[in-house]
Design a protein around this motif. Structure first.
Motif: not given
Ligand code: TYC
Length: 103
Positions: A34, A85-86, A89-90, A94, A96
């Motif tokens: 990330t 998280l959304d 993900h978009k 990764p 967390q």
């Protein structure tokens, strides 16, 4: 409940005092992929940190493996985790994030 006492009305509390709600910290975890800038923007957007505080928190996570983004009631903490998280993900990252009770 109401009681009359010498012509005046007395309000009596019969319930026990409500305990303050349990608080939950939202913890973000480090990973190797990330981008730092993405984490800084997430901390500004969802946790209302200014750019300087967001950068410090991001670097702390990067160095220590994890870091606290904020402390909230259970539902608010769960919503923050969902938002992070959304967004991650978009964007295909990764990143967390978890919430855990304080104490
Ligand atoms: N380790 C990541 C990098 O070097 C940056 C990062 C910081 C990722 C914090 C996740 O929660 C995180 N690009």
């Amino acid at each position: 409940p109401l009681q009359e006492e010498g012509g005046s009305v007395v309000l009596e509390r019969r319930t026990l005092r409500t305990e303050p709600p349990r608080m939950y910290q939202v913890v973000m975890l480090n990973d190797d992929y990330t981008p730092m800038e993405f984490v800084v923007v997430v901390l500004q957007e969802f946790f209302y940190k200014d750019r300087e505080a967001a950068t410090q928190i991001m670097l702390k996570i990067h160095l220590d493996g994890k870091g606290v983004c904020g402390v909230y009631t259970r539902d608010v903490a769960a919503t923050k985790v969902e938002q992070v998280l959304d967004a991650a993900h978009k964007a295909g990252h990764p990143l967390q994030c978890v919430s855990e009770p304080v104490e």
